[in-house]
Design a protein around this motif. Structure first.
Motif, PDB file in Angstrom:
ATOM      1  N   THR A  15       0.886  -1.114  -0.087  1.00 40.28           N
ATOM      2  CA  THR A  15       0.103  -0.125  -0.066  1.00 40.28           C
ATOM      3  C   THR A  15       0.900   1.247   0.132  1.00 40.28           C
ATOM      4  N   VAL A  16       0.845   2.073  -1.017  1.00 40.23           N
ATOM      5  CA  VAL A  16       1.782   3.144  -1.054  1.00 40.23           C
ATOM      6  C   VAL A  16       0.695   4.326  -1.291  1.00 40.23           C
ATOM      7  N   LYS A  17       1.175   5.216  -0.269  1.00 41.77           N
ATOM      8  CA  LYS A  17       0.290   6.494  -0.018  1.00 41.77           C
ATOM      9  C   LYS A  17       0.959   7.699  -0.494  1.00 41.77           C
ATOM     10  N   ALA A  18       2.256   7.769  -0.257  1.00 41.99           N
ATOM     11  CA  ALA A  18       3.066   9.057  -0.732  1.00 41.99           C
ATOM     12  C   ALA A  18       2.982   9.053  -1.889  1.00 41.99           C
ATOM     13  N   ASP A  19       2.942  10.288  -2.730  1.00 41.11           N
ATOM     14  CA  ASP A  19       3.032  10.471  -4.094  1.00 41.11           C
ATOM     15  C   ASP A  19       4.749  10.106  -4.438  1.00 41.11           C
ATOM     16  N   THR A  20       5.461  10.514  -3.719  1.00 43.98           N
ATOM     17  CA  THR A  20       6.823  10.538  -4.102  1.00 43.98           C
ATOM     18  C   THR A  20       7.305   8.928  -4.012  1.00 43.98           C
ATOM     19  N   LEU A  21       6.645   8.160  -3.075  1.00 46.21           N
ATOM     20  CA  LEU A  21       7.026   6.770  -3.173  1.00 46.21           C
ATOM     21  C   LEU A  21       6.388   5.918  -4.184  1.00 46.21           C
ATOM     22  N   SER A  22       5.065   6.707  -4.441  1.00 49.02           N
ATOM     23  CA  SER A  22       4.298   5.753  -5.766  1.00 49.02           C
ATOM     24  C   SER A  22       5.271   6.051  -6.964  1.00 49.02           C
ATOM     25  N   THR A  23       5.717   7.124  -7.273  1.00 51.20           N
ATOM     26  CA  THR A  23       6.592   7.499  -8.408  1.00 51.20           C
ATOM     27  C   THR A  23       8.047   6.557  -8.287  1.00 51.20           C
ATOM     28  N   ILE A  24       8.395   6.463  -7.074  1.00 51.43           N
ATOM     29  CA  ILE A  24       9.882   5.537  -7.041  1.00 51.43           C
ATOM     30  C   ILE A  24       9.277   4.126  -7.139  1.00 51.43           C
ATOM     31  N   VAL A  25       8.264   3.896  -6.920  1.00 51.37           N
ATOM     32  CA  VAL A  25       7.961   2.313  -6.938  1.00 51.37           C
ATOM     33  C   VAL A  25       7.630   2.306  -8.597  1.00 51.37           C
ATOM     34  N   LYS A  26       6.800   2.985  -8.990  1.00 49.48           N
ATOM     35  CA  LYS A  26       6.453   2.755 -10.562  1.00 49.48           C
ATOM     36  C   LYS A  26       8.109   2.681 -11.163  1.00 49.48           C
ATOM     37  N   ALA A  27       8.773   3.507 -10.863  1.00 53.09           N
ATOM     38  CA  ALA A  27      10.039   3.833 -11.665  1.00 53.09           C
ATOM     39  C   ALA A  27      10.857   2.248 -11.681  1.00 53.09           C
ATOM     40  N   ALA A  28      10.950   1.877 -10.551  1.00 51.83           N
ATOM     41  CA  ALA A  28      11.326   0.538 -10.166  1.00 51.83           C
ATOM     42  C   ALA A  28      11.144  -0.754 -10.901  1.00 51.83           C
ATOM     43  N   LEU A  29       9.434  -0.531 -10.834  1.00 56.76           N
ATOM     44  CA  LEU A  29       8.747  -1.510 -11.591  1.00 56.76           C
ATOM     45  C   LEU A  29       9.131  -1.755 -13.133  1.00 56.76           C
ATOM     46  N   GLU A  30       9.311  -0.421 -13.726  1.00 58.48           N
ATOM     47  CA  GLU A  30       9.799  -0.188 -15.109  1.00 58.48           C
ATOM     48  C   GLU A  30      11.300  -0.229 -15.303  1.00 58.48           C
ATOM     49  N   ASN A  31      12.227   0.166 -14.489  1.00 60.78           N
ATOM     50  CA  ASN A  31      13.314   0.214 -14.907  1.00 60.78           C
ATOM     51  C   ASN A  31      14.443  -0.790 -14.101  1.00 60.78           C
ATOM     52  N   ASN A  32      14.045  -1.393 -13.035  1.00 63.20           N
ATOM     53  CA  ASN A  32      15.072  -2.066 -12.039  1.00 63.20           C
ATOM     54  C   ASN A  32      15.563  -3.415 -13.012  1.00 63.20           C
ATOM     55  N   PRO A  33      16.791  -3.751 -13.184  1.00 64.35           N
ATOM     56  CA  PRO A  33      17.529  -4.664 -14.102  1.00 64.35           C
ATOM     57  C   PRO A  33      16.991  -5.985 -13.612  1.00 64.35           C
ATOM     58  N   GLU A  34      16.898  -6.050 -12.130  1.00 60.11           N
ATOM     59  CA  GLU A  34      16.294  -7.174 -11.713  1.00 60.11           C
ATOM     60  C   GLU A  34      15.134  -7.869 -12.054  1.00 60.11           C
ATOM     61  N   ILE A  35      14.296  -6.909 -11.997  1.00 59.72           N
ATOM     62  CA  ILE A  35      12.788  -7.196 -12.308  1.00 59.72           C
ATOM     63  C   ILE A  35      12.839  -7.361 -13.979  1.00 59.72           C
ATOM     64  N   LYS A  36      13.510  -6.709 -14.637  1.00 60.07           N
ATOM     65  CA  LYS A  36      13.215  -7.157 -15.880  1.00 60.07           C
ATOM     66  C   LYS A  36      13.816  -8.289 -16.456  1.00 60.07           C
ATOM     67  N   ARG A  37      15.079  -8.933 -15.723  1.00 56.79           N
ATOM     68  CA  ARG A  37      15.621 -10.186 -15.922  1.00 56.79           C
ATOM     69  C   ARG A  37      14.464 -11.209 -15.440  1.00 56.79           C
ATOM     70  N   ALA A  38      13.738 -10.964 -14.213  1.00 60.11           N
ATOM     71  CA  ALA A  38      12.914 -11.978 -13.810  1.00 60.11           C
ATOM     72  C   ALA A  38      11.800 -12.055 -15.026  1.00 60.11           C
ATOM     73  N   LEU A  39      11.279 -11.016 -15.367  1.00 55.06           N
ATOM     74  CA  LEU A  39      10.045 -10.700 -16.239  1.00 55.06           C
ATOM     75  C   LEU A  39      10.742 -11.681 -17.590  1.00 55.06           C
ATOM     76  N   GLU A  40      11.762 -11.573 -18.093  1.00 56.39           N
ATOM     77  CA  GLU A  40      12.286 -12.263 -19.302  1.00 56.39           C
ATOM     78  C   GLU A  40      12.194 -13.788 -18.986  1.00 56.39           C
ATOM     79  N   GLU A  41      12.459 -14.269 -17.739  1.00 57.68           N
ATOM     80  CA  GLU A  41      12.589 -15.792 -17.263  1.00 57.68           C
ATOM     81  C   GLU A  41      11.067 -16.073 -17.285  1.00 57.68           C
ATOM     82  N   GLU A  42      10.156 -15.186 -17.133  1.00 52.96           N
ATOM     83  CA  GLU A  42       8.851 -15.684 -16.949  1.00 52.96           C
ATOM     84  C   GLU A  42       8.104 -15.954 -18.133  1.00 52.96           C
ATOM     85  N   ARG A  43       8.728 -14.968 -19.231  1.00 56.35           N
ATOM     86  CA  ARG A  43       8.348 -15.184 -20.730  1.00 56.35           C
ATOM     87  C   ARG A  43       8.887 -16.416 -21.248  1.00 56.35           C
ATOM     88  N   ILE A  44      10.315 -16.777 -20.935  1.00 56.02           N
ATOM     89  CA  ILE A  44      10.669 -17.893 -21.453  1.00 56.02           C
ATOM     90  C   ILE A  44       9.885 -19.131 -20.853  1.00 56.02           C
TER      91      ILE A  44
END
Length: 430
Positions: A15-44
């Motif tokens: 649960t993210v309430k702060a606007d800044t934290l929401s922005t940070i979480v969204k940026a991490a979801l879209e750009n974090n390399p570890e998440i990107k790598r895990a997403l590719e494994e899920e696609r494979i």
């Protein structure tokens, strides 16, 4: 990636309430390399699952061959009274066209168990992906709380420096009038220097924390505004056993291993199926002009192939033993992970309780410091106290606020770890 962020807003138990934290979480979801790598494994894993389904469909192949012979085989035949006649068996240049189809009819469950195995592995990969997202966002939240702590520490250090400078001015005036000794002046100057060094250390810590946050968000954020955002305190009233039950029920890594265990069961069944016969339906169509004198020749054939392996050097037995060992390995990993998750919950809850005690003590310190500052100002207005008392009271209040700020940051970081351990949101939980 926008769709990914939208999807994970429902998948990730935060649960993210702060606007800044929401922005940070969204940026991490879209750009974090570890998440990107895990997403590719899920696609494979999704593609491997589709590949397993495709094994049910027929294999169709088309083959075309053009051949030119330097010497054509033939034979000679002689009749009485006539010269020998040579007959060629093949044309010197010819083509062959072949269309073939092979459809599995029965494989002893090999194909169906293969699909079920891949489906469970796909599910496991999805939960591992979710576990990665959970871990990364936990780290991002802790970075955010640390950044708020560091920012507040800088502000408090600035207040202490201002208070030390004000105190130095007062002592300097008294020294010039001969009221206080030189020792008091040197001590006041030392406090100013000490406050300046503390401020530089606080700024350095802020820069390091900011850089770590940028790293965890894939260096996609330039400015991170923190104006008006403060650390809060939300108590968690669930018992240790309730939290452990939540963790065992909701933690993605446990669900991933449970799916892997199901996949290992199908892996054993798949190995057993190697001992059963396989039946295939085959159809072929051939067309060629290689035979002299008859022009183009074509033919079609339908056949049923039964393949029953008798002996393969013990290969199937070793594969069966290997599959059973992998199944036991997954079962042991699942139990070990459950114990590890339980330990994570206990450790995070212990840290949370310790931080909670610090928060309560710090809140009492802040209240005492406010009362001391109020009394010091009243004494100064009534010419009973000195300005030094007021300046010291201001510095004491700043330090008490700093202690409270640090305690709140520790509490929120511990809460983030507890949410990670349980896999659910705990803020606002009854």
């Amino acid at each position: 990636m926008r769709f990914l962020a939208f999807l994970l807003a429902f998948l990730v138990p935060f649960t993210v309430k702060a606007d800044t934290l929401s922005t940070i979480v969204k940026a991490a979801l879209e750009n974090n390399p570890e998440i990107k790598r895990a997403l590719e494994e899920e696609r494979i894993s999704e593609l491997q699952y589709r590949e397993a389904i495709a094994n049910f469909l027929p294999d169709i192949s088309l083959q075309y061959t053009r051949t030119s012979l330097s010497d054509v085989p033939g034979y000679s035949m002689a009749f009485p009274g006539l010269p020998a006649t040579r007959f060629e068996i093949l044309e010197s240049s010819f083509y062959e066209f072949k269309l073939s189809l092979r459809q599995p009819l029965f494989t002893g469950g090999r194909l169906s168990f293969g699909v079920k195995l891949r489906k469970e592995l796909k599910t496991a990969t999805f939960y591992r992906f979710k576990e990665t997202v959970l871990k990364v966002l936990t780290e991002v939240k802790k970075d955010y709380y640390s950044l708020l702590e560091a920012k507040s520490a800088v502000e408090i250090a600035e207040k202490i420096l201002e208070s030390a400078k004000e105190h130095y001015k007062t002592v300097k005036a008294f020294y010039d009038e001969g009221v206080v000794p030189r020792r008091d002046l040197l001590e006041a100057a030392f406090k100013v220097k000490e406050a300046e060094e503390n401020l530089e250390r606080a700024k350095s810590a802020y820069r390091k924390t900011l850089e770590k946050l940028k790293k965890d968000t894939g260096y996609s954020l330039e400015n991170i505004p923190l104006d008006g955002e403060k650390l809060d305190y939300v108590p968690v009233k669930l018992s240790e056993e309730e939290l452990i039950d939540l963790a065992l029920e909701n933690r993605p890594i446990i669900k991933a291993l449970q799916a892997t265990k199901k996949g290992a069961d199908y892996g054993v069944k798949l190995t057993y199926s190697q001992f059963l016969p396989a039946v295939f339906l085959s159809f072929s169509y051939d067309r060629t002009d290689q035979y002299p004198g008859i022009g183009t020749f074509d033919a079609s054939a339908v056949s049923v192939l039964v393949n029953f392996p008798i002996f393969q050097g013990g290969k199937r037995f070793w594969k069966l033993k290997e599959a059973k060992s992998k199944k036991r390995q997954v079962e042991l990993s699942l139990e070990e992970t459950k114990h590890a998750v339980r330990l994570q919950v206990v450790a995070a809850l212990s840290s949370l309780k310790a931080a909670k005690a610090r928060v309560e003590a710090a809140e009492a310190m802040v209240e005492d410091a406010k009362e001391l500052l109020k009394t010091s100002r009243e004494r100064y207005r009534e010419h009973v106290g000195t300005s030094t008392e007021v300046v010291d009271a201001i510095a004491y209040l700043a330090r008490a606020e700093g202690f409270l700020n640090s305690a709140l940051a520790d509490y929120n970081r511990a809460l983030a770890e507890l949410e990670y351990a349980t896999g659910v949101t705990l803020k606002g939980a009854p």
